[in-house]
Design an enzyme around this catalytic site. Structure first.
Site, mmCIF file in Angstrom:
data_model
loop_
_atom_site.group_PDB
_atom_site.id
_atom_site.type_symbol
_atom_site.label_atom_id
_atom_site.label_comp_id
_atom_site.label_asym_id
_atom_site.label_seq_id
_atom_site.Cartn_x
_atom_site.Cartn_y
_atom_site.Cartn_z
ATOM 1 N N VAL A 106 89.203 13.701 60.128
ATOM 2 C CA VAL A 106 88.331 14.431 59.215
ATOM 3 C C VAL A 106 87.289 14.217 58.639
ATOM 4 O O VAL A 106 87.327 13.071 57.725
ATOM 5 C CB VAL A 106 89.144 15.922 58.027
ATOM 6 C CG1 VAL A 106 89.452 15.417 57.237
ATOM 7 C CG2 VAL A 106 87.705 16.915 57.345
ATOM 8 N N ILE A 137 90.983 10.698 57.029
ATOM 9 C CA ILE A 137 89.527 10.471 56.368
ATOM 10 C C ILE A 137 88.811 9.818 57.494
ATOM 11 O O ILE A 137 89.478 9.072 56.694
ATOM 12 C CB ILE A 137 89.724 10.116 54.962
ATOM 13 C CG1 ILE A 137 90.922 11.235 54.568
ATOM 14 C CG2 ILE A 137 88.633 10.972 54.356
ATOM 15 C CD1 ILE A 137 90.825 12.769 54.980
ATOM 16 N N LYS A 138 88.001 10.171 57.214
ATOM 17 C CA LYS A 138 86.690 9.007 57.970
ATOM 18 C C LYS A 138 85.578 8.954 57.208
ATOM 19 O O LYS A 138 84.976 9.290 56.041
ATOM 20 C CB LYS A 138 86.002 10.082 59.122
ATOM 21 C CG LYS A 138 86.907 10.576 60.699
ATOM 22 C CD LYS A 138 86.300 11.017 61.757
ATOM 23 C CE LYS A 138 85.330 10.690 62.329
ATOM 24 N NZ LYS A 138 84.881 11.373 63.861
ATOM 25 N N ILE A 139 85.810 7.557 57.118
ATOM 26 C CA ILE A 139 84.415 7.000 56.002
ATOM 27 C C ILE A 139 83.856 6.700 56.746
ATOM 28 O O ILE A 139 83.957 5.137 58.051
ATOM 29 C CB ILE A 139 85.784 6.176 54.871
ATOM 30 C CG1 ILE A 139 85.922 6.656 54.375
ATOM 31 C CG2 ILE A 139 84.613 5.548 53.830
ATOM 32 C CD1 ILE A 139 87.101 5.970 53.283
#
Length: 224
Positions: A106, A137-139
């Site tokens: 996400v 977690i997409k960064i």
């Protein structure tokens, strides 16, 4: 199906770059996992299309409206629920592969791409809110995202770093992960992602239609 199994046999991990409530509720996601898919990724564009082009979210949106939630609050309510449900479906893969696969990604808000502190805060909040071990977690790999990667990994949160387009930035991402891993109680399984199609699309638009370089820039970049 056979092609997916062949990838698995070669030690590859095929992920599905799409997620929607319909995919979850119809059992289609479970079927894809049975065929060899071992992970799912998402982004705001994917969710925008899923929410806008179906009636699957109408009841949830009506509830959000009754609770006087604004558009952003409603978006995160819907997204976090879908991510949590998908993570539950992929949990057996996560357990079977000893945490190597079985993740759902996400993405933090694109509006935070150039704000390190807020990226860190939202990454921590999303992971806690969703409450599933097998969530990444997409960064984005912006300059401001590099220190955020280190901080989030240091909190033992799995990270999927996206928007990597150069060797230099890839090296920065890997070094950031390493620094975070040194501080983490548990080193989280993480991914450094780089696009293929986006680079070709950009370069091909600048080439003549009959150029023998069309469709080759992205593969060359990936090879480097």
């Amino acid at each position: 199906m056979r092609s997916l199994k062949a990838l698995l046999d070669r030690g590859q991990s095929p992920w599905y770059d799409n997620l929607s409530r319909g995919l979850i509720e119809t059992g289609e996601l479970k079927n894809l996992i049975g065929q060899g898919i071992v992970g799912v990724t998402s982004n705001p564009t994917i969710f925008d299309q899923a929410i806008s082009n179906s009636s699957d979210y109408d009841d949830a949106l009506t509830k959000c409206k009754a609770q006087n939630k604004d558009a952003e609050q409603a978006y995160w309510d819907l997204v976090c629920q879908d991510i949590a449900d998908a993570a539950d479906i992929l949990r057996p893969v996560y357990d079977k592969t000893n945490k190597l696969d079985g993740y759902v990604s996400v993405e933090v808000s694109p509006l935070l791409a150039h704000n390190t502190a807020e990226t860190i805060a939202q990454a921590n909040e999303l992971y806690s809110r969703i409450g599933k071990d097998n969530v990444m977690i997409k960064i984005p790999a912006t300059l401001e995202g590099i220190p955020a990667i280190e901080a989030v990994v240091a909190n033992s949160i799995p990270v999927n770093v996206t928007l990597i387009f150069s060797q230099e930035r890839y090296t920065q991402v890997i070094n950031s992960f390493k620094r975070g891993a040194e501080k983490a109680d548990i080193i989280p399984q993480s991914v450094a992602s780089f696009f293929i199609s986006r680079l070709d699309s950009k370069v091909d638009n600048a080439l003549d239609d009959n150029s023998n370089l069309r469709g080759k820039a992205a593969i060359a970049n990936a090879s480097l």
